[in-house]
Design a protein around this motif. Structure first.
Motif, PDB file in Angstrom:
ATOM      1  N   ASP A 242    -157.611   4.351  62.060  1.00 14.16           N
ATOM      2  CA  ASP A 242    -158.308   3.572  63.081  1.00 14.16           C
ATOM      3  C   ASP A 242    -159.679   3.085  62.615  1.00 14.16           C
ATOM      4  OD1 ASP A 242    -159.526   5.977  62.951  1.00 14.16           O
ATOM      5  OD2 ASP A 242    -159.398   6.462  65.094  1.00 14.16           O
ATOM      6  N   GLY A 243    -159.958   3.202  61.302  1.00 11.65           N
ATOM      7  CA  GLY A 243    -161.226   2.728  60.796  1.00 11.65           C
ATOM      8  C   GLY A 243    -162.366   3.712  60.885  1.00 11.65           C
ATOM      9  N   SER A 244    -162.075   4.969  61.262  1.00 11.10           N
ATOM     10  CA  SER A 244    -163.136   5.975  61.409  1.00 11.10           C
ATOM     11  C   SER A 244    -163.287   6.864  60.176  1.00 11.10           C
ATOM     12  CB  SER A 244    -162.839   6.854  62.638  1.00 11.10           C
ATOM     13  OG  SER A 244    -161.618   7.559  62.467  1.00 11.10           O
ATOM     14  N   GLY A 245    -162.529   6.559  59.138  1.00  8.88           N
ATOM     15  CA  GLY A 245    -162.542   7.416  57.959  1.00  8.88           C
ATOM     16  C   GLY A 245    -163.891   7.498  57.286  1.00  8.88           C
ATOM     17  N   ALA A 246    -164.571   6.377  57.172  1.00  4.95           N
ATOM     18  CA  ALA A 246    -165.874   6.366  56.503  1.00  4.95           C
ATOM     19  C   ALA A 246    -166.878   7.245  57.239  1.00  4.95           C
ATOM     20  CB  ALA A 246    -166.396   4.941  56.393  1.00  4.95           C
ATOM     21  N   ALA A 247    -166.862   7.168  58.573  1.00  8.84           N
ATOM     22  CA  ALA A 247    -167.793   7.972  59.372  1.00  8.84           C
ATOM     23  C   ALA A 247    -167.462   9.452  59.249  1.00  8.84           C
ATOM     24  CB  ALA A 247    -167.746   7.539  60.827  1.00  8.84           C
ATOM     25  N   ALA A 248    -166.163   9.791  59.250  1.00  7.92           N
ATOM     26  CA  ALA A 248    -165.752  11.190  59.129  1.00  7.92           C
ATOM     27  C   ALA A 248    -166.137  11.746  57.765  1.00  7.92           C
ATOM     28  CB  ALA A 248    -164.248  11.314  59.351  1.00  7.92           C
ATOM     29  N   LEU A 249    -165.978  10.930  56.718  1.00  4.83           N
ATOM     30  CA  LEU A 249    -166.352  11.371  55.372  1.00  4.83           C
ATOM     31  C   LEU A 249    -167.863  11.584  55.275  1.00  4.83           C
ATOM     32  CD1 LEU A 249    -165.588  11.957  52.457  1.00  4.83           C
ATOM     33  CD2 LEU A 249    -165.724   9.503  51.979  1.00  4.83           C
ATOM     34  N   THR A 250    -168.626  10.683  55.872  1.00  4.83           N
ATOM     35  CA  THR A 250    -170.084  10.822  55.857  1.00  4.83           C
ATOM     36  C   THR A 250    -170.525  12.077  56.590  1.00  4.83           C
ATOM     37  OG1 THR A 250    -170.342   8.416  55.772  1.00  4.83           O
ATOM     38  CG2 THR A 250    -172.263   9.704  56.459  1.00  4.83           C
ATOM     39  N   ASP A 251    -169.893  12.346  57.748  1.00  9.40           N
ATOM     40  CA  ASP A 251    -170.229  13.554  58.519  1.00  9.40           C
ATOM     41  C   ASP A 251    -169.922  14.814  57.716  1.00  9.40           C
ATOM     42  OD1 ASP A 251    -171.030  11.981  60.614  1.00  9.40           O
ATOM     43  OD2 ASP A 251    -169.150  12.166  61.731  1.00  9.40           O
ATOM     44  N   PHE A 252    -168.801  14.807  56.984  1.00 11.72           N
ATOM     45  CA  PHE A 252    -168.421  15.971  56.170  1.00 11.72           C
ATOM     46  C   PHE A 252    -169.433  16.209  55.051  1.00 11.72           C
ATOM     47  CE2 PHE A 252    -166.333  17.434  52.267  1.00 11.72           C
ATOM     48  CZ  PHE A 252    -165.904  18.690  52.680  1.00 11.72           C
ATOM     49  N   LEU A 253    -169.812  15.163  54.364  1.00 16.49           N
ATOM     50  CA  LEU A 253    -170.779  15.292  53.273  1.00 16.49           C
ATOM     51  C   LEU A 253    -172.150  15.717  53.791  1.00 16.49           C
ATOM     52  CD1 LEU A 253    -169.847  12.121  51.167  1.00 16.49           C
ATOM     53  CD2 LEU A 253    -169.290  14.514  50.660  1.00 16.49           C
ATOM     54  N   SER A 254    -172.505  15.201  54.963  1.00 17.34           N
ATOM     55  CA  SER A 254    -173.803  15.572  55.539  1.00 17.34           C
ATOM     56  C   SER A 254    -173.813  17.034  55.985  1.00 17.34           C
ATOM     57  CB  SER A 254    -174.113  14.651  56.723  1.00 17.34           C
ATOM     58  OG  SER A 254    -175.340  15.011  57.327  1.00 17.34           O
ATOM     59  N   ALA A 255    -172.730  17.486  56.602  1.00 14.89           N
ATOM     60  CA  ALA A 255    -172.651  18.880  57.078  1.00 14.89           C
ATOM     61  C   ALA A 255    -172.681  19.855  55.914  1.00 14.89           C
ATOM     62  CB  ALA A 255    -171.375  19.077  57.898  1.00 14.89           C
ATOM     63  N   GLY A 256    -172.092  19.465  54.788  1.00 12.95           N
ATOM     64  CA  GLY A 256    -172.110  20.340  53.619  1.00 12.95           C
ATOM     65  C   GLY A 256    -173.350  20.165  52.757  1.00 12.95           C
ATOM     66  N   LYS A 257    -174.273  19.333  53.220  1.00 13.13           N
ATOM     67  CA  LYS A 257    -175.530  19.058  52.491  1.00 13.13           C
ATOM     68  C   LYS A 257    -175.264  18.518  51.091  1.00 13.13           C
ATOM     69  CE  LYS A 257    -178.204  22.464  55.090  1.00 13.13           C
ATOM     70  NZ  LYS A 257    -179.094  23.649  55.023  1.00 13.13           N
ATOM     71  N   TYR A 258    -174.194  17.710  50.988  1.00 14.17           N
ATOM     72  CA  TYR A 258    -173.900  17.071  49.715  1.00 14.17           C
ATOM     73  C   TYR A 258    -174.638  15.747  49.559  1.00 14.17           C
ATOM     74  CZ  TYR A 258    -170.055  20.417  49.887  1.00 14.17           C
ATOM     75  OH  TYR A 258    -169.319  21.560  49.982  1.00 14.17           O
ATOM     76  N   LEU A 259    -175.207  15.264  50.662  1.00 12.30           N
ATOM     77  CA  LEU A 259    -175.943  14.015  50.628  1.00 12.30           C
ATOM     78  C   LEU A 259    -177.431  14.277  50.451  1.00 12.30           C
ATOM     79  CD1 LEU A 259    -174.147  12.020  53.484  1.00 12.30           C
ATOM     80  CD2 LEU A 259    -173.884  11.746  51.022  1.00 12.30           C
TER      81      LEU A 259
END
Length: 259
Positions: A242-259
């Motif tokens: 549904d086009g939400s993949g980029a946002a979900a990936l960003t949230d995952f990287l942010s939660a793991g402090k990879y960003l």
């Protein structure tokens, strides 16, 4: 010149490793090899022998019956002879006791130089060479990226994060080298065949004058509990129907402090 190289028989890092009931490494049911970091020590000793006349290289190890595998490997690489300290009483010895046993063996062998790897691949402490030098009353030059021996002097270059140091010691001395010191040679067929005729002495504690108690009961640390490494968990899968993949990936990287 006589050089002793300290080598250790360690569990193969590519295989399964476990612990015995007493908290020590289960070596009977675990495949073992010569510690990779100790191969660099053997290589440096052999290079000194290649460059000089009348240089004898002795491979010294402390361990159970299977530790002879490590000695054979060093002999196949080119060491002249081996010494295997094999005694059930040393089972469970910590770094302090290990240094006492090896120092006693070195005193009996009577070398001009002792070369060790930077650490063992199973314990990764890197303290035994310094402990041995203290017991022998010899100078130590540890963690050398390079090693050169000129007459009665050994010189190493120790590389840090922002600078390098040159350390020079008078022989007899204890030196340890890192994996930067030079790639270890592979045994040739000629070396493998020659190793079968080389001398390997097996010593027990009664053959040495060890200063202090050894074994598991004398160790300064105790393993209270061991547990197998948990199996790997499946990774998180992100769908993008549904086009939400980029946002979900960003949230995952942010939660793991990879960003």
């Amino acid at each position: 010149m006589k050089i002793v190289t300290l080598i250790k028989y360690v569990p193969d890092a590519t295989g399964d490793r476990g612990f015995a009931d007493d908290g020590t490494v289960d070596r009977e049911d675990t495949d073992g090899v010569l510690s990779e970091l100790d191969e660099y020590a053997v290589e440096q000793a052999l290079q000194i022998a290649d460059d000089g006349d009348d240089v004898e290289v002795v491979a010294l190890t402390l361990g159970p019956d299977d530790a002879e595998i490590a000695v054979k490997r060093a002999l196949q690489m080119g060491a002249d002879s081996g010494v295997h300290i094999n005694d059930e009483a040393v089972h469970g010895s910590d770094a302090l006791a290990t240094s006492a046993i090896l120092a006693a063996a070195i005193t009996k062998i009577g070398p001009d130089l002792v070369i060790a790897g930077m650490a063992s691949t199973d314990g990764t402490m890197g303290v035994v060479p310094a402990m041995i030098s203290e017991r022998l009353g010899w100078p130590a030059a540890t963690f050398g990226a390079t090693l050169a021996v000129d007459g009665s002097t050994a010189t190493i270059r120790r590389d840090g994060d922002v600078a390098s140091q040159t350390v020079e010691v008078s022989l007899p001395a204890v030196v340890s080298v890192t994996d930067q010191s030079g790639e270890a040679r592979y045994p040739s067929m000629k070396g493998i065949l020659a190793a079968k005729k080389k001398s390997v002495e097996e010593w027990e504690l009664d053959d040495l004058e060890v200063d202090g108690e050894v074994g598991l009961s004398a160790a300064w640390t105790t393993v209270q509990e061991t547990a197998p490494k948990p199996p790997k968990e499946a990774g998180k899968q992100v769908t993008d129907s549904d086009g939400s993949g980029a946002a979900a990936l960003t949230d995952f990287l942010s939660a793991g402090k990879y960003l």
